[in-house]
Design a protein around this motif. Sequence first.
Motif, PDB file in Angstrom:
ATOM      1  N   PHE A  47      18.984  54.592 -25.909  1.00 28.58           N
ATOM      2  CA  PHE A  47      19.995  53.568 -26.002  1.00 28.58           C
ATOM      3  C   PHE A  47      19.496  52.354 -26.764  1.00 28.58           C
ATOM      4  O   PHE A  47      20.227  51.710 -27.507  1.00 28.58           O
ATOM      5  N   THR A  98      16.974  58.093 -21.426  1.00 25.47           N
ATOM      6  CA  THR A  98      18.274  57.494 -21.758  1.00 25.47           C
ATOM      7  C   THR A  98      18.110  56.076 -22.253  1.00 25.47           C
ATOM      8  O   THR A  98      18.725  55.670 -23.234  1.00 25.47           O
ATOM      9  N   SER A 158      28.185  53.011 -27.759  1.00 25.14           N
ATOM     10  CA  SER A 158      27.430  52.140 -28.646  1.00 25.14           C
ATOM     11  C   SER A 158      26.589  52.948 -29.608  1.00 25.14           C
ATOM     12  O   SER A 158      26.488  52.622 -30.760  1.00 25.14           O
ATOM     13  N   GLN A 185      24.273  64.401 -23.566  1.00 27.34           N
ATOM     14  CA  GLN A 185      24.493  63.134 -24.262  1.00 27.34           C
ATOM     15  C   GLN A 185      23.369  62.841 -25.234  1.00 27.34           C
ATOM     16  O   GLN A 185      23.602  62.319 -26.324  1.00 27.34           O
ATOM     17  N   VAL A 213      28.892  52.797 -22.171  1.00 25.62           N
ATOM     18  CA  VAL A 213      28.188  51.973 -23.134  1.00 25.62           C
ATOM     19  C   VAL A 213      27.188  52.816 -23.906  1.00 25.62           C
ATOM     20  O   VAL A 213      27.134  52.796 -25.104  1.00 25.62           O
ATOM     21  N   GLY A 214      26.445  53.551 -23.124  1.00 22.68           N
ATOM     22  CA  GLY A 214      25.433  54.386 -23.750  1.00 22.68           C
ATOM     23  C   GLY A 214      26.032  55.320 -24.793  1.00 22.68           C
ATOM     24  O   GLY A 214      25.518  55.497 -25.868  1.00 22.68           O
ATOM     25  N   GLU A 215      27.159  55.902 -24.420  1.00 25.13           N
ATOM     26  CA  GLU A 215      27.783  56.841 -25.349  1.00 25.13           C
ATOM     27  C   GLU A 215      28.333  56.143 -26.561  1.00 25.13           C
ATOM     28  O   GLU A 215      28.009  56.444 -27.679  1.00 25.13           O
ATOM     29  N   ILE A 225      27.260  54.038 -18.705  1.00 23.32           N
ATOM     30  CA  ILE A 225      27.155  55.344 -19.358  1.00 23.32           C
ATOM     31  C   ILE A 225      28.087  55.386 -20.548  1.00 23.32           C
ATOM     32  O   ILE A 225      27.772  55.879 -21.607  1.00 23.32           O
TER      33      ILE A 225
END
Lengths: 348, 421
Positions: free
Chosen positions: B79, B75, A269, B103, A265-267, A263
């Motif tokens: 990503f 997600t 990157s 997010q 990483v998701g944020e 997570i």
Amino acid sequence: MSEIDTAVIKPEMMKPYIWLQTSDGSIQQVEQEIAMFCPLICQEVIQKNMGSSKNCAICLPQQVNPAMLSLVLDYCRFHQVPGRSNKERKSYDEKFVRMDTNKLCEVTSAADSLKLKPLVDLTSRALARIIEGKSPEEIRDIFHIPDDLTEEEKLEPLKNITDDPRIRLLNRLYAKKRKELKEREKLKNVEAEERVDERSVDDLLSFINGKDSDQKGSKTSKNKKKNRRKKEQQKNSSLKEASELNKEEVNGNNVRHQSSEAIRVGETSNLDYTEDGTFNDIVDFDDGDIDDEIDPALKEKIDREVEDFARRLNSNWPERMQDFLSSGRERNTTLFTTDRTGFLSRHA
Amino acid sequence: MGDVLGPDFISDLPQSIIESILTQLPIRDAVRTSILSSKWRYKWASMTHLVFDEKCVPLCNDRDGVDKSIVKFITSVLFLHQGPIHKFRITNSYLQSCPEIDQWILFLSRNDIKELVLELEEGEFFRIPSCLFNCKKLTRLELFRCELEPPLTFKGFMCLKSLNLHQVLISPDAIDSIISSCPLLESLSLSYFDSLALTIRAPNLKYLNLEGEFKDICLEDTPLLVELSVAMYMTDDIAEHFEQSSNCNFFKFLGGVPNLEKLVGHIYFTKYLSIGNPGNLPIIYNNLESIELYQVGFEDMNEMLVVLRLITSSPNLKELQISQGSSNMSSATDAPNMDFWAKKCPSDSTLGHLKVVKLTDMCGVPQEMEFIKFLLGCSPVLEIMSIAPCVHDMENEMRMLIELVKFRRASTKAEIVFTRE
């Protein structure tokens, strides 16, 4: 559109026909009203006064061969008539796109080169309808797409895949890199506020100077390690290409990590991706300065770690992959600037 | 094989065409193209339109499972995505409010998002994070069932052209300030707000749609308004408020919209407009061509005045549609003012362009018949008048028809169509 535009043209230009030269060199005469429906031709006629005679025929882009030109002109001929109802136009459109798939692609390409957006939208919608709902094999069959993804193919990005220890290791290394870069960033920001609070920068500098008098931005050995790795990579091409390849893999596989790392990483990157896709402002590797200051024992440890990793990666890839990797060798310098997140990324 | 583009005739098409094809595929198919070949691996990843609709994940019986898989899917798509995202839309009834949405919005705010549509169906309202207000390039925003609270430092969406808030919890001051701080706003739609008192200042506004319980609406600065559609629900509070109000609602609402082309009013709209005294200020709507009013109370003289005023102030009116909506017409026949139309209407008024009239839910009471008589007598180019009675009652309908036949028609082409359900 053509009526308004023709009003501006000088009387000598108001001939009913214009000359167009297709990709195979042949020149043909076309009714002006119809041809002007294509923005590119319109532009040529108005701005450059081309097309009024055989000698100054408008050179069409190479995607437009005689067959394509005739199809595009059929479309223009129908649609430039103002009195048609929407229903009529729709039904014509549906009949128009009933052709071989390869011809459809060619028409799309020709229409795009002539900047005829309505036709591009129509044909691309038809192509989308062809692709929709079909399996990859069927799609490859229809469009004759070569099936050159044997290994990676198995790594479909949307499926869960069993935990691969190499991927986990790579993720950990990347996470470390990201942390280092983040710290660097913080440091940079602190330096930028020099005028605001000098004390903190001085503190930092003395801290840095205490460890390593020559480095500009980094303050921990981890940073050295990262820079070191970059240097390493420039020597060891198979490693970097393998890393690059794994970046692709990782991109494909990261989805499955439900852990906090993923997570994060998701944020992170995605946070730092710059707008136009370039990573210019991050490259801060003062390679020349660094090497001399690194503790040799640490250096060896790092070298060993990195080479071990490389070997493990390389051992499982077939020959073909090696070829692919070695072909990337020439693109050394551009390939491996890392962005803020530590991902090795390609300049596409 | 052996075409102009080589044996593989799709992979080498320019990216703009590929993008055009991919955005017309359902998102799942578009992402699947990544395994077609090495060239196709990341073609999907630079799509600028991402639309997650009902079909984006396969359904199964377990609702929670579907919800989780949607979240995972979105997600992972975000990503793996590269490049700017201009259009992002979620309309999936299985998706519930969850922290991941924060997010996603954060991610979008850093990727040049231009059009954002968020329709979350179930469960509690989602609280929109403040990063939404950092989306500088936003041109279109549509939110369903959310909670919105702009930060104090919010200066407005400079590029916003279209705003649609449906069942959104937001304070009245905040909504006023959002509207007035978006200079390019052209289209505004607010639905299902509770007890809203609204002042709309939007110099570029062209399309306005309001639906809900509004206490008070004032179109203060909307000179370019072209289309107006209002559905006004009533509660007892609001009705009381109306009684005590001394404002002239007609003026407040329709006083500053000279370019209006189409007006649609539902439920209590005409009643709302009838409150207050408009005085004799002549406002002419030169461009108003279509008026649709539903649930008009014919027994209320004030409402009739409103209708009359609208009709006579619109010299270019072409289409008129009125639907009767009183709950009980039978009690309204005490001393009807038979000369109402003759008296209130200037004698030389003609509806010079009125072509189509549609009247529905007609009960046949004198007020209605007078109105029809008036319309028939003043419309020299009338082509069709269609009348639909509200209740299928042979006697009543017969009576109506007999009266209708007597009326003088100013237009020789007028057709009266009496439709029976």
